[in-house]
Design a protein around this motif. Structure first.
Motif, PDB file in Angstrom:
ATOM      1  N   LEU A  24       0.908  -1.095   0.042  1.00  0.00           N
ATOM      2  CA  LEU A  24       0.059   0.007   0.054  1.00  0.00           C
ATOM      3  C   LEU A  24       0.858   1.219   0.122  1.00  0.00           C
ATOM      4  N   HIS A  25       0.504   2.373  -0.766  1.00  0.00           N
ATOM      5  CA  HIS A  25       1.147   3.640  -0.755  1.00  0.00           C
ATOM      6  C   HIS A  25       1.406   4.284   0.502  1.00  0.00           C
ATOM      7  N   PRO A  26       2.425   4.491   1.015  1.00  0.00           N
ATOM      8  CA  PRO A  26       2.750   5.055   2.540  1.00  0.00           C
ATOM      9  C   PRO A  26       2.186   6.529   2.632  1.00  0.00           C
ATOM     10  N   ASP A  27       2.312   7.258   1.306  1.00  0.00           N
ATOM     11  CA  ASP A  27       1.749   8.539   1.386  1.00  0.00           C
ATOM     12  C   ASP A  27       0.309   8.939   0.939  1.00  0.00           C
ATOM     13  N   PHE A  45      -1.999   1.715  -4.028  1.00  0.00           N
ATOM     14  CA  PHE A  45      -0.835   0.952  -4.334  1.00  0.00           C
ATOM     15  C   PHE A  45       0.512   1.790  -4.665  1.00  0.00           C
ATOM     16  N   ARG A  46       1.623   1.164  -4.284  1.00  0.00           N
ATOM     17  CA  ARG A  46       2.688   1.763  -4.602  1.00  0.00           C
ATOM     18  C   ARG A  46       3.204   1.677  -6.075  1.00  0.00           C
ATOM     19  N   ARG A  47       2.930   0.270  -6.291  1.00  0.00           N
ATOM     20  CA  ARG A  47       3.398  -0.370  -7.701  1.00  0.00           C
ATOM     21  C   ARG A  47       2.308  -0.910  -8.455  1.00  0.00           C
ATOM     22  N   LEU A  48       2.487  -0.747  -9.884  1.00  0.00           N
ATOM     23  CA  LEU A  48       1.422  -1.375 -11.008  1.00  0.00           C
ATOM     24  C   LEU A  48       1.490  -2.980 -10.808  1.00  0.00           C
ATOM     25  N   THR A  92      -3.181   2.485  -8.795  1.00  0.00           N
ATOM     26  CA  THR A  92      -1.947   3.030  -8.477  1.00  0.00           C
ATOM     27  C   THR A  92      -1.695   4.391  -9.568  1.00  0.00           C
ATOM     28  N   THR A  93      -0.697   5.211  -9.427  1.00  0.00           N
ATOM     29  CA  THR A  93      -0.451   6.143 -10.381  1.00  0.00           C
ATOM     30  C   THR A  93       0.427   5.699 -11.379  1.00  0.00           C
ATOM     31  N   GLU A  94       1.002   4.441 -11.357  1.00  0.00           N
ATOM     32  CA  GLU A  94       1.634   4.048 -12.365  1.00  0.00           C
ATOM     33  C   GLU A  94       0.906   3.425 -13.359  1.00  0.00           C
ATOM     34  N   THR A  95       0.963   3.490 -14.618  1.00  0.00           N
ATOM     35  CA  THR A  95       0.235   3.042 -15.653  1.00  0.00           C
ATOM     36  C   THR A  95       0.863   1.870 -17.103  1.00  0.00           C
ATOM     37  N   LEU A  96      -0.082   1.524 -17.578  1.00  0.00           N
ATOM     38  CA  LEU A  96       0.296   0.773 -18.743  1.00  0.00           C
ATOM     39  C   LEU A  96       0.700   1.593 -20.013  1.00  0.00           C
ATOM     40  N   HIS A 108      -2.981   8.386 -16.519  1.00  0.00           N
ATOM     41  CA  HIS A 108      -2.737   8.709 -15.159  1.00  0.00           C
ATOM     42  C   HIS A 108      -2.905   8.248 -14.112  1.00  0.00           C
ATOM     43  N   TRP A 109      -3.634   6.902 -14.094  1.00  0.00           N
ATOM     44  CA  TRP A 109      -3.898   5.897 -13.289  1.00  0.00           C
ATOM     45  C   TRP A 109      -4.187   4.570 -13.650  1.00  0.00           C
TER      46      TRP A 109
END
Length: 306
Positions: free
Chosen positions: A157-160, A174-177, A206-210, A215-216
């Motif tokens: 889970l994203h800490p921030d 989430f931290r990572r995709l 998550t803000t990591e995308t394919l 953008h998410w």
């Protein structure tokens, strides 16, 4: 003598929403002429059509609206469904009832919702659907319990970014995709957790995308509502942009409208892309949110209802 009975048939459509090709996005049923149908009949029609939700269009019940719109799953009526609303707008344009550019207003259980039919070079139109206002608040659910139900570790889970809920939907950062795409929740445990904390859906993101233009990335689990995972969730994608704006991840300008793209459905091999427009007032507060995208009709038929 035997009493005469009159058969009634309704036309219905099955539409893949937020998709430009068949078998992608999220399928929704649409019934355009639902006047006179009882709520239980609508539920049975939704069950027969087999999509997660079916939209039913009825005459307007108030002067400010063009139509009344209701949404049913196989088990109950729901207060809002984004992808079935987009599917309804698509059918209204595809059948020639309305041509873009056009604006319509639907009366719903969540209030008046505005729809824009925007011109498109390839599709009949690109519908843009106003979504109900998002109001986020903290949720006391322990991260460890949540992670256990999602069958992941709390460290993923994203800490921030906080766990926040909008109505009955919990937004889980989430931290990572990679961790998000690999999720395989314990749906029985997740459903039990939802009942305990009055949650019907878990929007994991998550803000990591394919894709670099997105953008998410989001996955939506709603086992308590009978939907283990929803392919593309309009009711979560609109609030997602608001969450990220309020947390400072996205930036918008006061008095302006920003546009972002959310990904969903790839883990189910039903990729969908949702365009989200957020308009801010002069003070920088969210004024309105629209979600939209293309849609494809994949099935048309007639269903006997009496």
């Amino acid at each position: 003598m035997t009493a005469m009975t009159t058969e009634r048939w309704v036309n219905f459509w099955l539409v893949d929403a937020f998709a430009s090709e068949p078998f992608q996005g999220n399928p929704a049923g649409v019934v355009l002429e639902a006047e006179g149908l009882e709520a239980e009949t609508m539920r049975l029609v939704a069950r027969e059509v087999g999509a997660s939700e079916t939209a039913f269009l009825l005459p307007a019940g108030e002067e400010a609206a063009d139509f009344t719109l209701r949404w049913f799953t196989s088990t109950c009526e729901v207060p809002f469904c984004g992808h079935a609303t987009l599917a309804t707008a698509h059918i209204l344009a595809e059948t020639g009832r309305y041509r873009p550019p056009t604006e319509l207003t639907f009366s719903t259980r969540r209030g008046l919702l505005r729809i824009r039919l925007c011109p498109s070079g390839e599709a009949p139109c690109i519908p843009m659907v106003q979504t109900p206002a998002a109001h986020f608040e903290p949720c006391p659910i322990p991260p460890g319990e949540l992670a256990a139900a999602l069958l992941t570790s709390p460290e993923q889970l994203h800490p921030d970014l906080p766990l926040l809920k909008d109505d009955t939907h919990l937004f889980v950062p989430f931290r990572r995709l990679e961790a998000l795409l690999n999720l395989g929740p314990d749906f029985r445990l997740l459903s039990r957790l939802g009942l305990e904390y009055e949650l019907t859906g878990f929007a994991c993101f998550t803000t990591e995308t394919l894709e670099p233009t997105s953008h998410w990335h989001l996955r939506f689990f709603a086992p308590a509502a009978g939907i283990n995972e929803d392919p593309v969730t309009g009711a979560a994608q609109g609030p997602m942009a608001v969450y990220l704006l309020e947390q400072g991840v996205l930036s918008g300008q006061a008095g302006q409208t920003g546009s972002w793209v959310g990904e969903q459905g790839d883990a189910l091999q039903r990729p969908g892309r949702v365009q989200v427009e957020v308009s801010l007032d002069e003070a920088g507060h969210v004024r309105q949110v629209y979600i939209g995208g293309p849609a494809v009709t994949v099935l048309q038929g007639r269903l006997r209802v009496g």
